[in-house]
Design a protein around this motif. Structure first.
Motif, short mmCIF file in Angstrom:
data_model
loop_
_atom_site.label_atom_id
_atom_site.label_comp_id
_atom_site.label_asym_id
_atom_site.label_seq_id
_atom_site.Cartn_x
_atom_site.Cartn_y
_atom_site.Cartn_z
N GLY A 187 -36.30 70.26 -28.19
CA GLY A 187 -36.79 69.71 -26.93
C GLY A 187 -36.50 68.22 -26.86
O GLY A 187 -35.42 67.76 -27.24
N LYS A 188 -37.50 67.47 -26.39
CA LYS A 188 -37.33 66.01 -26.40
C LYS A 188 -38.35 65.41 -27.37
O LYS A 188 -38.87 64.31 -27.16
CB LYS A 188 -37.51 65.46 -24.99
N ILE A 189 -38.62 66.14 -28.43
CA ILE A 189 -39.63 65.74 -29.41
C ILE A 189 -38.97 65.09 -30.62
O ILE A 189 -39.26 63.95 -30.95
CB ILE A 189 -40.46 66.94 -29.90
N LEU A 190 -38.08 65.86 -31.27
CA LEU A 190 -37.48 65.32 -32.51
C LEU A 190 -36.10 65.90 -32.74
O LEU A 190 -35.68 66.87 -32.09
CB LEU A 190 -38.42 65.58 -33.71
N LYS A 207 -35.94 63.12 -37.67
CA LYS A 207 -36.10 61.83 -36.99
C LYS A 207 -36.63 62.05 -35.57
O LYS A 207 -36.64 63.18 -35.07
CB LYS A 207 -34.77 61.09 -36.94
N GLY A 208 -37.04 60.98 -34.96
CA GLY A 208 -37.52 61.08 -33.59
C GLY A 208 -36.37 61.34 -32.62
O GLY A 208 -35.19 61.14 -32.95
N TYR A 228 -40.45 56.00 -37.96
CA TYR A 228 -41.81 56.36 -37.57
C TYR A 228 -42.49 57.20 -38.66
O TYR A 228 -41.91 58.15 -39.18
CB TYR A 228 -41.81 57.15 -36.26
N GLN A 229 -43.71 56.82 -38.91
CA GLN A 229 -44.44 57.53 -39.97
C GLN A 229 -44.63 59.01 -39.63
O GLN A 229 -44.57 59.87 -40.51
CB GLN A 229 -45.79 56.87 -40.21
N VAL A 230 -44.87 59.32 -38.36
CA VAL A 230 -45.14 60.71 -37.99
C VAL A 230 -43.95 61.61 -38.31
O VAL A 230 -44.11 62.72 -38.81
CB VAL A 230 -45.54 60.80 -36.49
N PHE A 231 -42.74 61.09 -38.08
CA PHE A 231 -41.57 61.93 -38.37
C PHE A 231 -41.27 61.99 -39.88
O PHE A 231 -40.69 62.97 -40.35
CB PHE A 231 -40.36 61.43 -37.59
N ARG A 232 -41.68 60.91 -40.57
CA ARG A 232 -41.52 60.99 -42.03
C ARG A 232 -42.44 62.07 -42.61
O ARG A 232 -42.08 62.78 -43.55
CB ARG A 232 -41.82 59.63 -42.67
#
Ligand SMILES: [Zn+2]
Length: 303
Positions: A187-190, A207-208, A228-232
């Motif tokens: 999608g447009k998430i990652l 990755k984002g 970004y920490q969330v994607f890590r």
């Protein structure tokens, strides 16, 4: 030697008995007296003389046989005849037989105890041998082939999976030769880069959506982390998932299962945690997805 001696002894005993009989006859006649009914004294005298001659003959015979016998030893009068004595109670045969009987009885009993464990062991060994041979045959028959998939085969599988999963779009590049690099967009998430060896996943970088998957020299960037920490965190979860879904014997299903699980990140910023029910915990959305049912969890809320 012993047999000759025995025969001589038996002969001597016989002559002794004959001598005793003839002597007894002489003395019997003398004791009873002679009945001379016909007045023939000369005939009576002749008969008495015959009896005395018989005694004399028997005595001579006995003396002849007796001279042939070995003289008795003064020191051990009867020991020379022990060798011809067959009495069994004077030999150790009986006690030896008892010992042998006891020994063989005990050996038989112990063998009875041992046969059980040995039999089981032999059966176990046999079954293990058969089992390992069968297993070896089975392994030889179906070697793992996931790593050796051809490029055409990998292309077909990826195309099919791309059509099967509408939320994911995939493209293949091969910057390192025959091994494929999948660029996956959700999608447009990652985005993610998935390095394959054959059909087996070897590396994942998440990755984002707005981050670039290419490095400055225009090549696919496999190694650098998301800023970004969330994607890590998602990257860590995805790496763990590749190990969970690893299956070299069925690599196609493994890749499909991984992508199906990865697809669940389309709700990364919208789904609440299945445990605490919150969207955010310490500023982070639920970045873990359950490997079986893809339920979202925060890192600290993992079951
Ligand atoms: Zn939670």
């Amino acid at each position: 030697m012993a047999d000759n001696q025995t025969d001589a002894l038996i002969e001597a005993i016989n002559f002794t008995q004959m001598l005793r009989a003839s002597v007894t006859k002489v003395f019997d006649n003398l004791a009873d007296g002679f009945q001379d009914s016909q007045g023939n004294e000369k005939a009576l005298l002749n008969e008495f003389q015959k009896s005395l001659l018989a005694v004399n003959n028997d005595f001579n015979e006995l003396e002849r046989v007796g001279n042939g016998l070995y003289p008795l030893s003064v020191n051990s009068p009867n020991s020379v005849h022990l060798s011809i004595d067959p009495a069994t109670d004077k030999t150790p045969l009986y006690s030896q037989l008892i010992q042998s009987y006891k020994w063989s009885n005990k050996a038989h009993e112990l063998a009875g105890y041992v046969i059980g464990p040995l039999d089981q062991n032999a059966k176990l060994k046999r079954s293990m041998l058969i089992g390992s041979t069968l297993q070896a045959k089975k392994l030889r028959r179906v070697p793992p082939s996931g790593h050796a998939a051809t490029t055409v085969y990998v292309d077909n599988i990826v195309t099919r999976l791309d059509q099967k999963m509408p939320d994911i779009s995939m493209s293949i590049t091969r910057p390192l030769g025959s091994s494929a690099i999948l660029q996956v967009s959700l999608g447009k998430i990652l985005k993610a880069v998935v390095a394959l060896r054959g059909l087996i996943i070897e590396w994942v970088t998440v990755k984002g959506y707005q981050e670039d998957l290419y490095s400055e020299d225009g090549k696919v960037d496999l190694w650098s982390q998301s800023r970004y920490q969330v994607f890590r965190k998602v990257n860590d979860s995805a790496t763990a998932a590749t190990l969970h879904f690893y299956s070299p014997h069925n690599a196609e299903l493994a890749l499909q299962s991984f992508l199906h699980w990865f697809q669940s990140y389309k709700t990364l910023f919208s789904a609440p945690c299945s445990k605490c029910g919150k969207h955010y915990h310490q500023g982070s959305p639920p970045t873990w997805r359950d490997l079986r049912n893809t339920d979202p969890y925060h890192d600290v809320c993992k079951p």
